[in-house]
Design a protein around this motif. Structure first.
Motif, PDB file in Angstrom:
ATOM      1  N   GLU A 121      58.876  43.462   9.564  1.00 36.62           N
ATOM      2  CA  GLU A 121      60.309  43.048   9.946  1.00 36.62           C
ATOM      3  C   GLU A 121      60.431  41.515   9.902  1.00 36.62           C
ATOM      4  OE1 GLU A 121      63.267  44.919  12.864  1.00 36.62           O
ATOM      5  OE2 GLU A 121      62.412  43.305  13.857  1.00 36.62           O
ATOM      6  N   VAL A 122      61.386  41.028   9.148  1.00 44.15           N
ATOM      7  CA  VAL A 122      61.449  39.377   9.334  1.00 44.15           C
ATOM      8  C   VAL A 122      63.034  39.169   9.804  1.00 44.15           C
ATOM      9  CG1 VAL A 122      61.949  37.610   7.772  1.00 44.15           C
ATOM     10  CG2 VAL A 122      59.813  38.890   7.575  1.00 44.15           C
ATOM     11  N   THR A 123      62.874  38.147  10.844  1.00 43.89           N
ATOM     12  CA  THR A 123      64.305  37.649  10.984  1.00 43.89           C
ATOM     13  C   THR A 123      64.498  36.186  10.524  1.00 43.89           C
ATOM     14  OG1 THR A 123      64.403  38.990  13.100  1.00 43.89           O
ATOM     15  CG2 THR A 123      66.031  37.033  13.041  1.00 43.89           C
ATOM     16  N   LEU A 124      65.404  35.960   9.765  1.00 40.49           N
ATOM     17  CA  LEU A 124      65.615  34.822   9.117  1.00 40.49           C
ATOM     18  C   LEU A 124      66.435  33.901   9.968  1.00 40.49           C
ATOM     19  CD1 LEU A 124      66.756  35.979   5.450  1.00 40.49           C
ATOM     20  CD2 LEU A 124      64.440  35.185   6.110  1.00 40.49           C
ATOM     21  N   LEU A 125      66.089  32.588  10.198  1.00 42.55           N
ATOM     22  CA  LEU A 125      66.585  31.687  11.295  1.00 42.55           C
ATOM     23  C   LEU A 125      67.159  30.587  10.959  1.00 42.55           C
ATOM     24  CD1 LEU A 125      63.718  31.775  13.712  1.00 42.55           C
ATOM     25  CD2 LEU A 125      65.767  33.186  14.001  1.00 42.55           C
ATOM     26  N   GLY A 126      68.210  30.215  11.614  1.00 39.94           N
ATOM     27  CA  GLY A 126      68.950  28.999  11.254  1.00 39.94           C
ATOM     28  C   GLY A 126      70.067  28.679  12.226  1.00 39.94           C
ATOM     29  N   GLN A 127      70.349  27.370  12.535  1.00 39.03           N
ATOM     30  CA  GLN A 127      71.434  27.344  13.567  1.00 39.03           C
ATOM     31  C   GLN A 127      72.718  27.819  12.921  1.00 39.03           C
ATOM     32  OE1 GLN A 127      69.160  24.769  14.105  1.00 39.03           O
ATOM     33  NE2 GLN A 127      68.866  25.883  16.306  1.00 39.03           N
TER      34      GLN A 127
ATOM     35  N   ASN B  27      72.377  26.619  -6.528  1.00 38.78           N
ATOM     36  CA  ASN B  27      73.699  27.797  -6.674  1.00 38.78           C
ATOM     37  C   ASN B  27      73.168  28.762  -5.837  1.00 38.78           C
ATOM     38  OD1 ASN B  27      75.017  26.346  -8.666  1.00 38.78           O
ATOM     39  ND2 ASN B  27      73.683  27.064 -10.208  1.00 38.78           N
ATOM     40  N   HIS B  28      71.951  28.695  -4.945  1.00 39.83           N
ATOM     41  CA  HIS B  28      71.860  29.882  -4.057  1.00 39.83           C
ATOM     42  C   HIS B  28      72.444  29.933  -2.910  1.00 39.83           C
ATOM     43  CE1 HIS B  28      68.697  30.803  -7.279  1.00 39.83           C
ATOM     44  NE2 HIS B  28      68.070  29.916  -6.963  1.00 39.83           N
ATOM     45  N   THR B  29      72.960  30.964  -2.450  1.00 35.76           N
ATOM     46  CA  THR B  29      73.773  31.140  -1.114  1.00 35.76           C
ATOM     47  C   THR B  29      72.811  31.907  -0.188  1.00 35.76           C
ATOM     48  OG1 THR B  29      75.141  32.949  -1.855  1.00 35.76           O
ATOM     49  CG2 THR B  29      76.056  30.721  -2.069  1.00 35.76           C
ATOM     50  N   PHE B  30      73.355  32.091   0.759  1.00 33.81           N
ATOM     51  CA  PHE B  30      72.694  33.060   1.792  1.00 33.81           C
ATOM     52  C   PHE B  30      72.703  34.378   1.479  1.00 33.81           C
ATOM     53  CE2 PHE B  30      72.601  35.724   6.182  1.00 33.81           C
ATOM     54  CZ  PHE B  30      71.295  35.349   6.246  1.00 33.81           C
ATOM     55  N   SER B  31      73.827  34.659   0.800  1.00 35.40           N
ATOM     56  CA  SER B  31      73.701  36.198   0.183  1.00 35.40           C
ATOM     57  C   SER B  31      72.793  36.222  -0.716  1.00 35.40           C
ATOM     58  CB  SER B  31      75.242  36.450  -0.433  1.00 35.40           C
ATOM     59  OG  SER B  31      76.154  36.305   0.618  1.00 35.40           O
ATOM     60  N   THR B  32      72.498  35.184  -1.753  1.00 32.31           N
ATOM     61  CA  THR B  32      71.580  35.533  -3.004  1.00 32.31           C
ATOM     62  C   THR B  32      70.290  35.432  -2.103  1.00 32.31           C
ATOM     63  OG1 THR B  32      72.843  33.614  -3.904  1.00 32.31           O
ATOM     64  CG2 THR B  32      70.756  34.286  -4.783  1.00 32.31           C
ATOM     65  N   LEU B  33      69.928  34.887  -1.032  1.00 33.91           N
ATOM     66  CA  LEU B  33      68.555  34.923  -0.320  1.00 33.91           C
ATOM     67  C   LEU B  33      68.527  36.232   0.250  1.00 33.91           C
ATOM     68  CD1 LEU B  33      66.121  33.690   1.003  1.00 33.91           C
ATOM     69  CD2 LEU B  33      67.572  32.828   2.765  1.00 33.91           C
ATOM     70  N   MET B  34      69.478  36.740   0.799  1.00 41.30           N
ATOM     71  CA  MET B  34      69.164  38.187   1.532  1.00 41.30           C
ATOM     72  C   MET B  34      69.035  39.147   0.477  1.00 41.30           C
ATOM     73  SD  MET B  34      69.596  38.441   4.970  1.00 41.30           S
ATOM     74  CE  MET B  34      70.131  39.783   5.319  1.00 41.30           C
ATOM     75  N   ASP B  35      69.581  39.023  -0.582  1.00 44.01           N
ATOM     76  CA  ASP B  35      69.519  39.936  -1.963  1.00 44.01           C
ATOM     77  C   ASP B  35      68.035  40.060  -2.485  1.00 44.01           C
ATOM     78  OD1 ASP B  35      69.949  41.341  -4.138  1.00 44.01           O
ATOM     79  OD2 ASP B  35      70.874  39.749  -5.276  1.00 44.01           O
ATOM     80  N   LYS B  36      67.773  38.763  -2.584  1.00 47.40           N
ATOM     81  CA  LYS B  36      66.283  38.653  -3.170  1.00 47.40           C
ATOM     82  C   LYS B  36      65.334  38.965  -2.175  1.00 47.40           C
ATOM     83  CE  LYS B  36      67.544  35.164  -6.692  1.00 47.40           C
ATOM     84  NZ  LYS B  36      67.176  35.707  -7.575  1.00 47.40           N
ATOM     85  N   ALA B  37      65.525  38.547  -0.780  1.00 52.60           N
ATOM     86  CA  ALA B  37      64.336  38.912   0.225  1.00 52.60           C
ATOM     87  C   ALA B  37      64.420  40.581   0.201  1.00 52.60           C
ATOM     88  CB  ALA B  37      64.970  38.458   1.598  1.00 52.60           C
TER      89      ALA B  37
END
Length: 463
Positions: free
Chosen positions: A207-213, A222-232
Motif C-alpha cells: 500500500e502506498v499513500t501519495l502525499l502533498g499539501q 502535461n501530467h496531472t494528478f489523475s495521470t499519476l494515479m492512472d499510471k501508478a
C-alpha cells in the motif's frame, strides 16, 4: 600521540544519529529522506536518543500543541547534552525558520537548525558544529523536491509506505502556516515517483499513500494528478493506493471515475472542509461555498459506490459566532464523515489571520465547541460503523492487534481499522472478512479467506 588522537576522535562515518518526528505524514516521509542522506555519508542510525552522537527533531508548526511537545523534548535533550558535551542536537522542518533565533541564541537548546528544503546540507552543517559553530540553513527553494533521493524506511510496518509527490502550497488559507514554512508548490517528476513505487513493490510493500499539501494540484508538464494515479495503479494491480490531502477547489471528475474503476485505488477520500458556513470559509480564504462543497460530496458519493470520507475541522477560528459553529455541526451531520481530524484554532505567526484578524474566541468557548464537534462525530462514526455489520471487506493485514497477539489488525479499502482472529494469516496478506461488530473507532471482523485484489473484485462484479 598521533594514535591516541585518532582513538579519541569520532570520524563522521562512525557517528550515530537518532531522528524523532512530530506532525503530519509529510514529516515522517521527510525523515526517511534525511535517513537516506545520513546513511549515504556512512553514519549509523540508532533507535534511542541516549545512544546517539546526533539527535535530530523533525518538527511541526501547524498547531501550538505540536510546538509545545517539541520544546519540552528539546529541554529533555539539554539534560543529555549536559552529560555528553560532544552531543549535537538539531531541529528540522517546519518550526526551524520560525524559531531559529529563539531556539539557538536565547534558549541555547540546539546546535543545528535546518528548514524543509535544506536536508541535503545536514552533513555540512554537522561539520560546522564540530568546528565549534552553530549551524543554520532555513532557505526555502523553488526547485527542491528530493526526487533523486530514495527514502530509507527504517520504521513502519513494512506493508504501507508514504511517497511525497510534491512540496509546498500556494493556497494561502488564512489560518495556515504551511506556505511560509514549506514554500511554494512544486511537483516531483512523474517518472521519479513511479520509480519509487516500483521499488516499493519489489520490496514487498502492498500500500502506498501519495502525499502533498494539495495533491490534486500536482503537475509535471502535461501530467496531472489523475495521470499519476492512472499510471501508478497499473504498475502493480496488487498494490493499493491512497492520497492525502486534496483540496475541494480543484477535484477533477476523471479522478473520481478512475477510483470507481480501479480495484486498487481505495474508496476513501480525505476532503478537508474546515468549517460549515460561507462566512467562515470566506474568512479562512477557502475558495468554495458550503453548497459547492456539498455538491462535490454528492458527486463523489454518486460516482464511487461505498465511498468513505474524512475531513479536517477547526473549532473557534477568529470571529466564529455560535451560529457559524452550529453550521459546522450541521455540515458534519449532512455529510456523515467516517473520520474527522478536529482541532481548536491556534494562532500562527505570519499567517493572514495573525496579521488581519483577532484570535477573539475565548479558550473555554473553543474547548466547548471542539467537545461538541468531537462528541457528534463519534456518534456518527459509531452509527456508520454499526451499519457495516454483515458487510464484507478486503483487509490488508498490517500486524497484530494492540490488544492481543492472537488477533490481527489492518485497514479496509475504506480506511477503517478492522481486527480479526489470527488463524493462518500473516502481515501483508489481503484477507476477505465479514464485519460482526463495531465501535466508533474499530470494526470487529470474522476472517473468511486469504484473497487478492483482482480475485475479490472479480467475484464482487460477477455477483
Amino acid at each position: 600521540t598521533k594514535t591516541s588522537m585518532q582513538e579519541n576522535s569520532v570520524h563522521p562515518v562512525q557517528k550515530k544519529f537518532y531522528i524523532e518526528t512530530y506532525g503530519c505524514q509529510m514529516n515522517f516521509a521527510d525523515s526517511e529522506i534525511v535517513n537516506a542522506i545520513l546513511l549515504e555519508k556512512g553514519m549509523n542510525q540508532v533507535t534511542e536518543a541516549e545512544l546517539a552522537d546526533i539527535i535530530l527533531v523533525n518538527t511541526c508548526s501547524i498547531r501550538e500543541n505540536a510546538e509545545t511537545k517539541v520544546w519540552n523534548r528539546l529541554k529533555e535533550f539539554r539534560g543529555l547534552k549536559a552529560q555528553n558535551k560532544s552531543l549535537t542536537v538539531g531541529v528540522l522542518g517546519c518550526m526551524a525558520e520560525r524559531i531559529k533565533d529563539q531556539i539557538i541564541e536565547e534558549e541555547q537548546l540546539v546546535d543545528i537548525v535546518v528548514g524543509p528544503d535544506a536536508y541535503r546540507d545536514i552533513p555540512r552543517l554537522i561539520e560546522e558544529v564540530e568546528d565549534g559553530r552553530k549551524a543554520v540553513n532555513v532557505l526555502l527553494s523553488l526547485e527542491e523536491t528530493y526526487a533523486d533521493i530514495a527514502p530509507v524506511r527504517t520504521t513502519g510496518n513494512g506493508v504501507s509506505a508514504f511517497v511525497s509527490i510534491m512540496r509546498g502550497c500556494d493556497n494561502m488559507c488564512s489560518f495556515c502556516v504551511v506556505p511560509f514554512t514549506r514554500g511554494r508548490e512544486r511537483s516531483r517528476p512523474l517518472e521519479s515517483i513511479l520509480n519509487e513505487i516500483r521499488q516499493l513493490s519489489d520490496q514487498g510493500y502492498k500500500e502506498v499513500t501519495l502525499l502533498g499539501q494539495n495533491v490534486n494540484s500536482y503537475k509535471d508538464g502535461n501530467h496531472t494528478f489523475s495521470t499519476l494515479m492512472d499510471k501508478a495503479s497499473l504498475l502493480d494491480p496488487e498494490m493499493r493506493f491512497r492520497f492525502s490531502s486534496p483540496h475541494p477547489k480543484d477535484f477533477p471528475d476523471e479522478l473520481l471515475y478512475l477510483i470507481a474503476e480501479r480495484p486498487n485505488l481505495c474508496n476513501y477520500i480525505h476532503i478537508p472542509a474546515q468549517a460549515g458556513s460561507d462566512s467562515m470559509l470566506e474568512r479562512m480564504r477557502r475558495p468554495y461555498t458550503r453548497d459547492q462543497y456539498l455538491q462535490l460530496i454528492e458527486k463523489m458519493k454518486g460516482i464511487i459506490p461505498g465511498l468513505s470520507l474524512s475531513t479536517d475541522i477547526i473549532a473557534g477560528f477568529c470571529g466564529e459566532t455560535e451560529e457559524e459553529h452550529q453550521q459546522t455541526l450541521s455540515l458534519m451531520r449532512e455529510v456523515e464523515y467516517d473520520l474527522a481530524y478536529m482541532f481548536a484554532y491556534s494562532e500562527r505567526e505570519r499567517t493572514l489571520a495573525y496579521r488581519k484578524f483577532e484570535d477573539d474566541v475565548p479558550e473555554e468557548v473553543k474547548k466547548r465547541r471542539l467537545s461538541e464537534i468531537i462528541s457528534q462525530q463519534m456518534s456518527i462514526q459509531h452509527r456508520r460503523n454499526h451499519d457495516e455489520i454483515g458487510q464484507r471487506h478486503v483487509v490488508l493485514v498490517e500486524g497484530t492487534s494492540k490488544r492481543s497477539e492472537q488477533q490481527l489488525s489492518g485497514r479496509t479499502d475504506t480506511n477503517k481499522i478492522a481486527v480479526f482472529d489470527r488463524k493462518e494469516f500473516e502481515k501483508g496478506d489481503y484477507v476477505e472478512v465479514e464485519i460482526t461488530g463495531a465501535t466508533s473507532a474499530t470494526l470487529i471482523a470474522k476472517p473468511i479467506a486469504k484473497t487478492s485484489l483482482g480475485a475479490y473484485y472479480s467475484a464482487v462484479l460477477e455477483a
